[in-house]
Enzyme design. Structure first.
Site, PDB file in Angstrom:
ATOM      1  N   CYS A 141       0.913  -1.065  -0.265  1.00  0.00           N
ATOM      2  CA  CYS A 141      -0.120   0.047  -0.086  1.00  0.00           C
ATOM      3  C   CYS A 141       0.471   1.227  -0.312  1.00  0.00           C
ATOM      4  O   CYS A 141       1.797   1.736   1.060  1.00  0.00           O
ATOM      5  CB  CYS A 141      -0.766   0.398   0.814  1.00  0.00           C
ATOM      6  SG  CYS A 141      -2.478   1.857   1.419  1.00  0.00           S
ATOM      7  N   CYS A 173      -0.938   4.094   2.025  1.00  0.00           N
ATOM      8  CA  CYS A 173      -0.206   4.138   3.935  1.00  0.00           C
ATOM      9  C   CYS A 173       0.997   4.133   3.917  1.00  0.00           C
ATOM     10  O   CYS A 173       1.332   5.425   5.177  1.00  0.00           O
ATOM     11  CB  CYS A 173      -0.324   2.718   4.443  1.00  0.00           C
ATOM     12  SG  CYS A 173      -2.369   2.501   2.864  1.00  0.00           S
ATOM     13  N   ASP A 174       2.196   4.104   3.123  1.00  0.00           N
ATOM     14  CA  ASP A 174       3.208   3.653   3.737  1.00  0.00           C
ATOM     15  C   ASP A 174       4.501   4.680   2.726  1.00  0.00           C
ATOM     16  O   ASP A 174       5.820   4.926   3.223  1.00  0.00           O
ATOM     17  CB  ASP A 174       3.870   1.725   3.337  1.00  0.00           C
ATOM     18  CG  ASP A 174       2.994   1.097   4.403  1.00  0.00           C
ATOM     19  OD1 ASP A 174       2.928   1.530   5.084  1.00  0.00           O
ATOM     20  OD2 ASP A 174       3.164   0.152   3.896  1.00  0.00           O
TER      21      ASP A 174
END
Ligand code: NAP
Length: 311
Positions: free
Chosen positions: A137, A140-141
């Site tokens: 992701c 997200c990261d």
């Protein structure tokens, strides 16, 4: 035992849409969200192809759309339970039993919209370094890789879209693809080829991910020449497709050899009163737009099924 008219399993675009429709139909639906409220779209940076919400100056993000859909569902009376379904019993027909970590419910009708999860490469080091350099992701990261070098594995829409997103943070993004042409749509391809931070390694696969505390390098095999090379790297982002989240339904509903639920044109599964929508039953389109449409259809059919039963 909690008694419900309709339980919706999953809270992605299909589930929240089914919630809006069944709530407006006075069925007082309960949505059991699953581990990720909003499903995959909640992990998507920009959504450019969903009609009706586009703004070229500020492309809506997945989380923004989820927030609106959730508010819309709750406005009409849908209730969200932040829990995960662990087991179902459909063997006795309606009312069905739905168990979560916390509770056991009975539901007269069930709509399954549990979606899909990212596929893994299945190479040594992948599991070991999840959260320490391996990610599924970018949204997200990506932030954790500011000024660093990352690779993206895959050649589909997700891989290219996420690679473009990662260029906002990373110093370089190398896309490793097993063929010599991308599967992604032409618009995304054009943007990726024009992006100076993105480069490509074609006809190649990642065979191993290694490091000490965190990811430090990958071993890459060229599938045409057989040549194996090592590449120092800070992050490995994997986007090689998805598998349906249907494990908890094995033996309970008909599914194909890949685990996708089999539905008919009325979104009916193999058990009367159990409907399905979204990616758990769609190996073909997998778009937010199609999931929303399937969610509408499943909700309408569930409503019809319940009213015919009561008549
Ligand atoms: P996908 O279209 O199935 O693409 C998966 C990619 O991973 C392919 O390029 C495939 O290679 C590669 N791959 C698969 N298994 C691999 C393995 N073991 N090792 C190395 N590479 C592997 O999946 P996706 O990109 O997640 O997209 C899923 C669906 O969502 C698609 O229908 C897509 O159109 C849609 N989507 C749309 C958007 C958008 O419209 N903006 C954004 C994201 C996703 P091959 O090409 O050789 O098969």
């Amino acid at each position: 035992m909690e008694k419900e008219k309709v339980i919706i399993i999953g809270s992605g675009p299909a589930g929240l849409t089914a919630a809006i429709y069944t709530a407006r139909g006075q069925l007082n639906p309960l949505v059991i969200t699953g581990p990720q409220l909003g499903g995959q779209i909640a992990l998507t940076s920009e959504v450019e192809n969903y009609p009706g919400v586009f703004n070229p100056n500020q492309v809506p993000t997945g989380p923004e759309l989820v927030e609106i859909m959730q508010a819309q569902a709750e406005h009409f009376g849908a209730r969200l339970e932040y829990d995960e379904v662990t087991e179902v019993d459909f063997s006795q027909g309606s009312p069905f039993t739905v168990k979560t970590w916390d509770k056991t419910y009975q539901a007269e009708a069930v709509i399954i919209t549990a979606g899909a999860s990212p596929r893994k490469l299945g190479v040594p080091g992948e599991d070991e370094f999840v959260g320490r350099g391996v990610s599924y992701c970018g949204t997200c990261d990506g932030f954790f890789f500011r000024g660093q070098d990352v690779i993206v594995v895959g050649g589909g829409d997700s891989a290219i879209e996420e690679a473009l997103f990662l260029t906002k943070f990373a110093k370089s993004v190398t896309i490793i693809h097993r063929r010599d042409s991308l599967r992604a749509g032409p618009q995304l391809q054009k943007r990726a080829f024009a992006n100076e931070k993105i480069s490509f390694i074609w006809n190649s696969v990642v065979e191993e991910i290694t490091g000490e505390e965190k990811v430090e390098r990958v071993r890459i095999r060229n599938l045409q020449t057989g040549e194996v090379s090592e590449m120092p790297i800070d992050g490995v982002f994997i986007f090689i497709g998805h598998y349906p989240n249907s494990k908890f339904l094995e033996g309970k509903l008909a599914m194909d050899e890949h685990g996708y639920l089999i539905t008919d044109e009325l979104m009916r599964t193999s058990v009367p009163g159990v409907f399905a929508a979204g990616e758990i039953q769609d190996p073909i389109y997998k778009q937010m737009g199609t999931s929303v449409g399937q969610g509408v259809a499943a909700a309408m059919q569930a409503q019809k099924w319940l009213s015919e039963r009561e008549a």
